[in-house]
Design an enzyme around this catalytic site. Structure first.
Site, short mmCIF file in Angstrom:
data_model
loop_
_atom_site.label_atom_id
_atom_site.label_comp_id
_atom_site.label_asym_id
_atom_site.label_seq_id
_atom_site.Cartn_x
_atom_site.Cartn_y
_atom_site.Cartn_z
N TYR A 1 0.86 -1.18 0.00
CA TYR A 1 0.00 0.00 0.00
C TYR A 1 0.89 1.23 0.00
O TYR A 1 0.86 2.07 0.88
CB TYR A 1 -0.92 -0.03 1.22
CG TYR A 1 -2.15 0.85 1.11
CD1 TYR A 1 -3.21 0.49 0.30
CD2 TYR A 1 -2.22 2.05 1.81
CE1 TYR A 1 -4.33 1.29 0.19
CE2 TYR A 1 -3.35 2.86 1.71
CZ TYR A 1 -4.39 2.47 0.90
OH TYR A 1 -5.51 3.28 0.80
N GLU B 1 16.53 25.69 -16.18
CA GLU B 1 15.82 25.93 -17.45
C GLU B 1 15.47 24.65 -18.20
O GLU B 1 14.70 24.69 -19.16
CB GLU B 1 16.64 26.85 -18.35
CG GLU B 1 16.64 28.29 -17.85
CD GLU B 1 17.25 29.24 -18.88
OE1 GLU B 1 17.13 28.96 -20.09
OE2 GLU B 1 17.84 30.23 -18.46
N HIS C 1 5.25 -4.00 -13.01
CA HIS C 1 6.55 -3.91 -13.67
C HIS C 1 7.07 -5.34 -13.82
O HIS C 1 6.88 -6.17 -12.92
CB HIS C 1 7.50 -3.05 -12.82
CG HIS C 1 8.89 -2.91 -13.39
ND1 HIS C 1 9.14 -2.74 -14.73
CD2 HIS C 1 10.11 -2.92 -12.78
CE1 HIS C 1 10.45 -2.64 -14.92
NE2 HIS C 1 11.05 -2.75 -13.75
P1 NDP Z 1 6.51 1.42 -2.77
O1 NDP Z 1 7.94 1.62 -2.41
O2 NDP Z 1 5.63 2.62 -2.66
O3 NDP Z 1 5.92 0.24 -1.86
C1 NDP Z 1 5.72 0.44 -0.52
C2 NDP Z 1 4.90 -0.71 0.03
O4 NDP Z 1 5.71 -1.89 0.09
C3 NDP Z 1 4.42 -0.41 1.43
O5 NDP Z 1 3.11 -0.87 1.58
C4 NDP Z 1 5.39 -1.22 2.29
O6 NDP Z 1 4.79 -1.67 3.47
C5 NDP Z 1 5.64 -2.40 1.40
N1 NDP Z 1 6.89 -3.05 1.76
C6 NDP Z 1 8.14 -2.51 1.73
N2 NDP Z 1 9.05 -3.38 2.16
C7 NDP Z 1 8.37 -4.51 2.51
C8 NDP Z 1 8.76 -5.76 3.03
N3 NDP Z 1 10.05 -6.05 3.27
N4 NDP Z 1 7.80 -6.69 3.25
C9 NDP Z 1 6.50 -6.41 2.98
N5 NDP Z 1 6.07 -5.23 2.49
C10 NDP Z 1 7.00 -4.29 2.25
O7 NDP Z 1 6.43 0.75 -4.22
P2 NDP Z 1 5.92 1.40 -5.58
O8 NDP Z 1 4.46 1.64 -5.50
O9 NDP Z 1 6.84 2.49 -6.01
O10 NDP Z 1 6.20 0.19 -6.59
C11 NDP Z 1 5.38 -0.97 -6.61
C12 NDP Z 1 5.47 -1.61 -7.98
O11 NDP Z 1 4.91 -0.71 -8.95
C13 NDP Z 1 6.88 -1.89 -8.44
O12 NDP Z 1 6.85 -3.07 -9.20
C14 NDP Z 1 7.20 -0.71 -9.35
O13 NDP Z 1 8.16 -1.00 -10.34
C15 NDP Z 1 5.84 -0.48 -9.99
N6 NDP Z 1 5.60 0.86 -10.52
C16 NDP Z 1 5.79 1.95 -9.71
C17 NDP Z 1 5.50 3.21 -10.18
C18 NDP Z 1 5.55 4.37 -9.24
O14 NDP Z 1 4.87 5.36 -9.53
N7 NDP Z 1 6.27 4.34 -8.13
C19 NDP Z 1 5.07 3.44 -11.57
C20 NDP Z 1 4.80 2.22 -12.30
C21 NDP Z 1 5.11 0.99 -11.79
P3 NDP Z 1 5.22 -1.09 4.92
O15 NDP Z 1 4.45 0.17 5.12
O16 NDP Z 1 4.84 -2.17 5.84
O17 NDP Z 1 6.71 -0.82 4.85
#
Ligand code: NDP
Ligand code: MG
Length: 325
Positions: free
Chosen positions: A23, A229, A106
């Protein structure tokens, strides 16, 4: 073909549960949109982690990751790419049932075999081409962010329908959804971020800034010229293309740029780009990145530290504050 709302039905997901794992940037946006679109969504999270509270506050049903994976007919993995494999094998793999779909935004872990799903599930991708906040904002405004879909494994013969329905549920078919493959999405994504979007553009800006400062010009002036820029130029590319940019700058800028640009991005540079693409395609980059993470990211951490110490950061901080940015 580009898919729009009228081409896609949600029916295939009507009696199904979507388990969104994570999330964060994408997880929060996509799960809320899917829930608002009438799908049955649960969010899989580690108990006590920062996201759990946030998900509950937003009106989502949070479950421990294993429970969510068990519950889900579609398990949509939206946690950072470098931890997906570990979380998948600890909590998800054994909870997938025949005919479920495993889904991603991804393709890295599938393309480079960090996750090898069972043969009796669908493996799909729904990848919005924009950050999570934009996905949510556009959805709420009645529009959407374009997305890519892909099918790596089609066990049920409905895999593509499922991916399209998920794309519709996050609003993407309101503006257009394109089909790709896991290999194409992953390889082009890595190439873009390494070569021009992040890696190439950052080094270009720094080298230009350093050249002026080393020649005795004021760092503040160099910052405005080489960094600040750039946004105006990129905005022109975005709306009007490269020729549109040339139309909007002075004739002097156009003549100088058109004649000198190729001396900066020389044939040698393109050779380097091809070498980088080969490392992506062969899996050499992926292997390096996986090992880097296994070692606790020492190289990344030292590069971050060095990056912070660059004069462009010091002068930039001051000037952005002055401009209220
Ligand atoms: P985030 O870094 O925002 O993900 C955070 C989430 O991962 C939190 O809910 C966190 O939970 C959980 N998390 C982190 N570490 C762990 C762990 N060790 N075990 C369990 N849960 C964990 O990810 P993104 O949304 O950036 O990326 C998600 C996917 O989407 C990736 O595959 C990315 O390539 C893809 N993507 C991302 C884009 C973007 O805009 N960022 C664009 C297009 C694709 P907690 O709060 O418990 O730490
Ligand atoms: Mg399941």
């Amino acid at each position: 073909m580009i898919y729009y709302d009228k081409d896609v039905k949600l029916d295939i997901l009507k009696d199904k549960t979507i388990a969104v794992i994570g999330y964060g940037i994408q997880g929060a946006a996509q799960s809320q949109c899917m829930q608002d679109s009438g799908l049955d969504v649960v969010v899989g999270l580690r108990e006590g982690g920062p996201s759990w509270k946030r998900a509950v506050k937003d009106g989502m049903r949070a479950l421990p990751i294993s429970d969510a994976a068990k519950r889900g007919d579609v398990v949509h993995i939206l946690i950072p790419d470098e931890i997906q494999s570990k979380v998948y094998y600890e909590h998800i793999h054994e909870n997938l049932e025949e005919g479920n779909a495993l889904s991603f935004s991804h393709g890295f872990n599938i393309r480079f075999n960090q996750i090898v799903p069972p043969e009796n599930v669908d493996v799909i991708m729904v990848a919005p081409k924009g950050p999570g906040a934009m996905v949510r904002r556009e959805y709420l405004s009645g529009s959407g962010v374009p997305a890519l879909i892909a099918v790596e494994q089609d066990y049920t013969k409905n895999a593509k329908e499922k991916a399209l329905a998920m794309a519709k549920a996050i609003g993407a078919t309101r503006v257009g959804v394109l089909e790709t493959t896991f290999a194409e999405e992953t390889e082009t994504d890595l190439f873009g971020e390494q070569v021009d979007l992040c890696g190439g553009s950052a080094e270009l800006v720094k080298a230009a800034f350093e050249t002026l400062v080393e020649a005795g010009y004021q760092p503040e002036i160099a910052y405005f010229e080489c960094m600040h820029e750039l946004k105006l130029i990129v905005d022109l590319y975005y709306k009007q293309g490269i020729e549109g940019m040339w139309r909007n700058v002075s004739n002097t800028a156009e003549y100088g740029g058109r004649t000198r640009g190729p001396r900066i991005i020389s044939p040698e540079v393109k050779k380097n780009m091809k070498a980088i693409l080969r490392d992506i395609q062969s899996g050499a980059f992926a292997k390096e990145w996986v090992l880097e993470n296994q070692a606790g990211a020492p190289i990344l951490n030292s590069l971050r530290k060095r990056g912070k110490e660059h004069p462009i950061e010091k002068v930039g901080k001051k000037l952005r504050k002055m401009m209220n940015l």
